[in-house]
Motif scaffolding. Structure first.
Motif, PDB file in Angstrom:
ATOM      1  N   LEU A 106       0.832  -1.206   0.000  1.00 47.49           N
ATOM      2  CA  LEU A 106       0.000   0.000   0.000  1.00 47.49           C
ATOM      3  C   LEU A 106       0.865   1.253   0.000  1.00 47.49           C
ATOM      4  O   LEU A 106       0.590   2.218  -0.718  1.00 47.49           O
ATOM      5  CB  LEU A 106      -0.922  -0.008   1.217  1.00 47.49           C
ATOM      6  CG  LEU A 106      -2.035  -1.072   1.234  1.00 47.49           C
ATOM      7  CD1 LEU A 106      -2.675  -1.152   2.609  1.00 47.49           C
ATOM      8  CD2 LEU A 106      -3.093  -0.785   0.173  1.00 47.49           C
ATOM      9  N   ALA A 107       1.922   1.250   0.806  1.00 49.59           N
ATOM     10  CA  ALA A 107       2.816   2.406   0.867  1.00 49.59           C
ATOM     11  C   ALA A 107       3.526   2.623  -0.466  1.00 49.59           C
ATOM     12  O   ALA A 107       3.646   3.769  -0.934  1.00 49.59           O
ATOM     13  CB  ALA A 107       3.839   2.214   1.984  1.00 49.59           C
ATOM     14  N   GLU A 108       3.982   1.544  -1.091  1.00 45.20           N
ATOM     15  CA  GLU A 108       4.663   1.665  -2.373  1.00 45.20           C
ATOM     16  C   GLU A 108       3.749   2.240  -3.440  1.00 45.20           C
ATOM     17  O   GLU A 108       4.195   2.961  -4.334  1.00 45.20           O
ATOM     18  CB  GLU A 108       5.183   0.291  -2.812  1.00 45.20           C
ATOM     19  CG  GLU A 108       6.376  -0.211  -1.991  1.00 45.20           C
ATOM     20  CD  GLU A 108       6.710  -1.657  -2.296  1.00 45.20           C
ATOM     21  OE1 GLU A 108       6.053  -2.239  -3.200  1.00 45.20           O
ATOM     22  OE2 GLU A 108       7.618  -2.198  -1.643  1.00 45.20           O
ATOM     23  N   ARG A 109       2.455   1.932  -3.342  1.00 44.11           N
ATOM     24  CA  ARG A 109       1.490   2.417  -4.326  1.00 44.11           C
ATOM     25  C   ARG A 109       0.820   3.726  -3.901  1.00 44.11           C
ATOM     26  O   ARG A 109      -0.125   4.175  -4.528  1.00 44.11           O
ATOM     27  CB  ARG A 109       0.458   1.326  -4.592  1.00 44.11           C
ATOM     28  CG  ARG A 109       1.071   0.108  -5.292  1.00 44.11           C
ATOM     29  CD  ARG A 109       0.121  -1.034  -5.462  1.00 44.11           C
ATOM     30  NE  ARG A 109      -1.093  -0.671  -6.159  1.00 44.11           N
ATOM     31  CZ  ARG A 109      -2.056  -1.546  -6.480  1.00 44.11           C
ATOM     32  NH1 ARG A 109      -1.917  -2.822  -6.166  1.00 44.11           N
ATOM     33  NH2 ARG A 109      -3.138  -1.148  -7.101  1.00 44.11           N
ATOM     34  N   ASN A 110       1.312   4.310  -2.815  1.00 43.26           N
ATOM     35  CA  ASN A 110       0.848   5.621  -2.362  1.00 43.26           C
ATOM     36  C   ASN A 110      -0.640   5.607  -2.003  1.00 43.26           C
ATOM     37  O   ASN A 110      -1.371   6.565  -2.286  1.00 43.26           O
ATOM     38  CB  ASN A 110       1.134   6.688  -3.428  1.00 43.26           C
ATOM     39  CG  ASN A 110       1.223   8.075  -2.843  1.00 43.26           C
ATOM     40  OD1 ASN A 110       1.625   8.255  -1.693  1.00 43.26           O
ATOM     41  ND2 ASN A 110       0.853   9.074  -3.626  1.00 43.26           N
ATOM     42  N   ILE A 111      -1.078   4.522  -1.380  1.00 43.34           N
ATOM     43  CA  ILE A 111      -2.477   4.364  -0.986  1.00 43.34           C
ATOM     44  C   ILE A 111      -2.602   4.631   0.515  1.00 43.34           C
ATOM     45  O   ILE A 111      -1.834   4.099   1.319  1.00 43.34           O
ATOM     46  CB  ILE A 111      -2.991   2.947  -1.321  1.00 43.34           C
ATOM     47  CG1 ILE A 111      -2.923   2.700  -2.833  1.00 43.34           C
ATOM     48  CG2 ILE A 111      -4.412   2.753  -0.803  1.00 43.34           C
ATOM     49  CD1 ILE A 111      -3.243   1.268  -3.228  1.00 43.34           C
ATOM     50  N   THR A 112      -3.562   5.456   0.893  1.00 46.21           N
ATOM     51  CA  THR A 112      -3.804   5.810   2.289  1.00 46.21           C
ATOM     52  C   THR A 112      -4.735   4.794   2.939  1.00 46.21           C
ATOM     53  O   THR A 112      -5.671   4.291   2.305  1.00 46.21           O
ATOM     54  CB  THR A 112      -4.427   7.218   2.380  1.00 46.21           C
ATOM     55  OG1 THR A 112      -3.500   8.163   1.830  1.00 46.21           O
ATOM     56  CG2 THR A 112      -4.747   7.596   3.809  1.00 46.21           C
ATOM     57  N   VAL A 113      -4.506   4.508   4.221  1.00 53.88           N
ATOM     58  CA  VAL A 113      -5.312   3.543   4.964  1.00 53.88           C
ATOM     59  C   VAL A 113      -6.141   4.253   6.032  1.00 53.88           C
ATOM     60  O   VAL A 113      -5.596   5.013   6.848  1.00 53.88           O
ATOM     61  CB  VAL A 113      -4.420   2.481   5.640  1.00 53.88           C
ATOM     62  CG1 VAL A 113      -5.245   1.583   6.561  1.00 53.88           C
ATOM     63  CG2 VAL A 113      -3.698   1.647   4.592  1.00 53.88           C
ATOM     64  N   LEU A 114      -7.443   4.011   6.044  1.00 53.50           N
ATOM     65  CA  LEU A 114      -8.302   4.397   7.164  1.00 53.50           C
ATOM     66  C   LEU A 114      -8.311   3.242   8.156  1.00 53.50           C
ATOM     67  O   LEU A 114      -8.548   2.091   7.774  1.00 53.50           O
ATOM     68  CB  LEU A 114      -9.729   4.675   6.704  1.00 53.50           C
ATOM     69  CG  LEU A 114      -9.949   5.742   5.621  1.00 53.50           C
ATOM     70  CD1 LEU A 114     -11.448   5.915   5.359  1.00 53.50           C
ATOM     71  CD2 LEU A 114      -9.320   7.061   6.007  1.00 53.50           C
ATOM     72  N   GLY A 218     -11.704  19.817   3.667  1.00 55.25           N
ATOM     73  CA  GLY A 218     -11.652  19.031   2.439  1.00 55.25           C
ATOM     74  C   GLY A 218     -10.303  19.011   1.758  1.00 55.25           C
ATOM     75  O   GLY A 218     -10.005  18.092   1.004  1.00 55.25           O
ATOM     76  N   GLY A 219      -9.475  20.022   2.023  1.00 58.25           N
ATOM     77  CA  GLY A 219      -8.204  20.106   1.333  1.00 58.25           C
ATOM     78  C   GLY A 219      -7.298  18.920   1.568  1.00 58.25           C
ATOM     79  O   GLY A 219      -6.665  18.410   0.629  1.00 58.25           O
ATOM     80  N   ASN A 220      -7.261  18.430   2.804  1.00 56.63           N
ATOM     81  CA  ASN A 220      -6.391  17.305   3.116  1.00 56.63           C
ATOM     82  C   ASN A 220      -6.867  16.013   2.445  1.00 56.63           C
ATOM     83  O   ASN A 220      -6.066  15.226   1.935  1.00 56.63           O
ATOM     84  CB  ASN A 220      -6.320  17.087   4.633  1.00 56.63           C
ATOM     85  CG  ASN A 220      -5.619  18.222   5.337  1.00 56.63           C
ATOM     86  OD1 ASN A 220      -4.710  18.822   4.797  1.00 56.63           O
ATOM     87  ND2 ASN A 220      -6.032  18.502   6.569  1.00 56.63           N
ATOM     88  N   VAL A 221      -8.184  15.806   2.432  1.00 56.69           N
ATOM     89  CA  VAL A 221      -8.721  14.628   1.759  1.00 56.69           C
ATOM     90  C   VAL A 221      -8.456  14.686   0.263  1.00 56.69           C
ATOM     91  O   VAL A 221      -8.049  13.681  -0.349  1.00 56.69           O
ATOM     92  CB  VAL A 221     -10.232  14.481   2.029  1.00 56.69           C
ATOM     93  CG1 VAL A 221     -10.763  13.204   1.400  1.00 56.69           C
ATOM     94  CG2 VAL A 221     -10.536  14.505   3.503  1.00 56.69           C
ATOM     95  N   MET A 222      -8.679  15.844  -0.329  1.00 58.37           N
ATOM     96  CA  MET A 222      -8.449  15.976  -1.764  1.00 58.37           C
ATOM     97  C   MET A 222      -6.989  15.737  -2.113  1.00 58.37           C
ATOM     98  O   MET A 222      -6.663  15.171  -3.156  1.00 58.37           O
ATOM     99  CB  MET A 222      -8.899  17.366  -2.230  1.00 58.37           C
ATOM    100  CG  MET A 222     -10.382  17.639  -2.050  1.00 58.37           C
ATOM    101  SD  MET A 222     -11.433  16.433  -2.886  1.00 58.37           S
ATOM    102  CE  MET A 222     -11.013  16.767  -4.598  1.00 58.37           C
ATOM    103  N   ASP A 223      -6.090  16.149  -1.217  1.00 60.43           N
ATOM    104  CA  ASP A 223      -4.670  15.906  -1.445  1.00 60.43           C
ATOM    105  C   ASP A 223      -4.378  14.397  -1.432  1.00 60.43           C
ATOM    106  O   ASP A 223      -3.610  13.907  -2.280  1.00 60.43           O
ATOM    107  CB  ASP A 223      -3.859  16.618  -0.370  1.00 60.43           C
ATOM    108  CG  ASP A 223      -2.357  16.444  -0.572  1.00 60.43           C
ATOM    109  OD1 ASP A 223      -1.868  16.823  -1.654  1.00 60.43           O
ATOM    110  OD2 ASP A 223      -1.680  15.943   0.327  1.00 60.43           O
ATOM    111  N   LEU A 224      -4.976  13.655  -0.509  1.00 60.72           N
ATOM    112  CA  LEU A 224      -4.774  12.215  -0.462  1.00 60.72           C
ATOM    113  C   LEU A 224      -5.359  11.519  -1.690  1.00 60.72           C
ATOM    114  O   LEU A 224      -4.831  10.508  -2.161  1.00 60.72           O
ATOM    115  CB  LEU A 224      -5.414  11.632   0.802  1.00 60.72           C
ATOM    116  CG  LEU A 224      -4.818  12.083   2.134  1.00 60.72           C
ATOM    117  CD1 LEU A 224      -5.565  11.422   3.293  1.00 60.72           C
ATOM    118  CD2 LEU A 224      -3.332  11.751   2.221  1.00 60.72           C
ATOM    119  N   LEU A 225      -6.454  12.072  -2.209  1.00 61.05           N
ATOM    120  CA  LEU A 225      -7.079  11.499  -3.398  1.00 61.05           C
ATOM    121  C   LEU A 225      -6.352  11.874  -4.677  1.00 61.05           C
ATOM    122  O   LEU A 225      -6.632  11.313  -5.732  1.00 61.05           O
ATOM    123  CB  LEU A 225      -8.544  11.956  -3.494  1.00 61.05           C
ATOM    124  CG  LEU A 225      -9.495  11.406  -2.419  1.00 61.05           C
ATOM    125  CD1 LEU A 225     -10.845  12.073  -2.524  1.00 61.05           C
ATOM    126  CD2 LEU A 225      -9.633   9.902  -2.542  1.00 61.05           C
TER     127      LEU A 225
END
Length: 226
Positions: A106-114, A218-225
């Motif tokens: 997940l980290a290598e693919r830049n995917i965030t975990v909830l 919303g800015g932080n979420v949009m950055d993760l997306l």
């Protein structure tokens, strides 16, 4: 100000008959509370079978959040920007050999975990964050009772973030933003399993600079997306 809920559930839930059991009802709830968009996990994947890869029906305001489970009896890493891990609900060790292997991918693919606060112990979260420091983790549904353990983890691991779903104590969101930076705090509700009106009202009354509120909203979420 764009408002994006990082922590939302679509579908029937055990706590009752909710409007967000379908997409139309969920979007109506977002409209009612002036929430522009949401990252949505399906309740069937959350409480029943994540291996079935339940996907949220396409809607321009909804981003599907798959539930991932490591190991040969689990799921593949999906093509997504944000996923959810539920170690307690789906009975796996987040910092076990299989959990760490998935976390590294997940980290290598830049995917965030909830990751739900009640779904893993503070010790497990600490080990996961220490072993895979590149993995971005958003701790959701933390609550005021968790504040001391949460602060310990946030101090130790710069990649940890937190959502506002249960940060309902007096000036608690402000304290987190001032201590760790607004970039590490994301608007979330956990609805419909937890209240959505409270966090939304709180967002409009935060005692923080406007730029920080916009990041949290919303800015932080949009950055993760991306």
């Amino acid at each position: 100000m764009r408002v994006v809920d990082v922590n939302r559930i679509l579908g029937p839930v055990p706590v009752g008959d909710v409007p967000s059991r379908d997409v139309a009802g969920l979007v109506a709830e977002l409209d009612r509370l002036a929430i522009d968009a949401a990252c949505v996990v399906h309740s069937h994947a959350l409480h029943y079978d994540p291996v079935a890869a339940v996907v949220v029906p396409g809607h321009p305001r909804l981003t599907s959040v798959p539930v991932v489970v490591p190991g040969p009896l689990g799921t593949a890493v999906p093509d997504a920007r944000i996923v959810r891990m539920c170690p307690d609900e789906h009975r796996f060790a987040p910092a076990g050999a299989q959990g760490l292997a998935m976390a590294r991918e997940l980290a290598e693919r830049n995917i965030t975990v909830l990751l739900g606060w009640e779904s893993a112990s503070a010790a497990e979260i600490h080990r996961l964050a220490a072993e895979v420091p590149a993995l971005r983790i958003v701790l959701i549904n933390t609550g005021y009772r968790a504040l001391r353990e949460l602060a310990d983890l946030m101090d130790a691991h710069a990649q940890l973030r937190v959502d506002t779903a249960s940060l309902c104590g007096h000036l608690q969101v402000e304290w987190m933003a001032n201590r760790y930076g607004a970039h590490r705090v994301l608007f979330g509700t956990g609805a419909p399993e937890t209240d959505d009106a409270g966090p939304r009202f709180q967002l409009d009354h935060l005692e923080l600079p406007a730029a920080d509120v916009e990041l949290i909203a919303g800015g932080n979420v949009m950055d993760l997306l991306g």
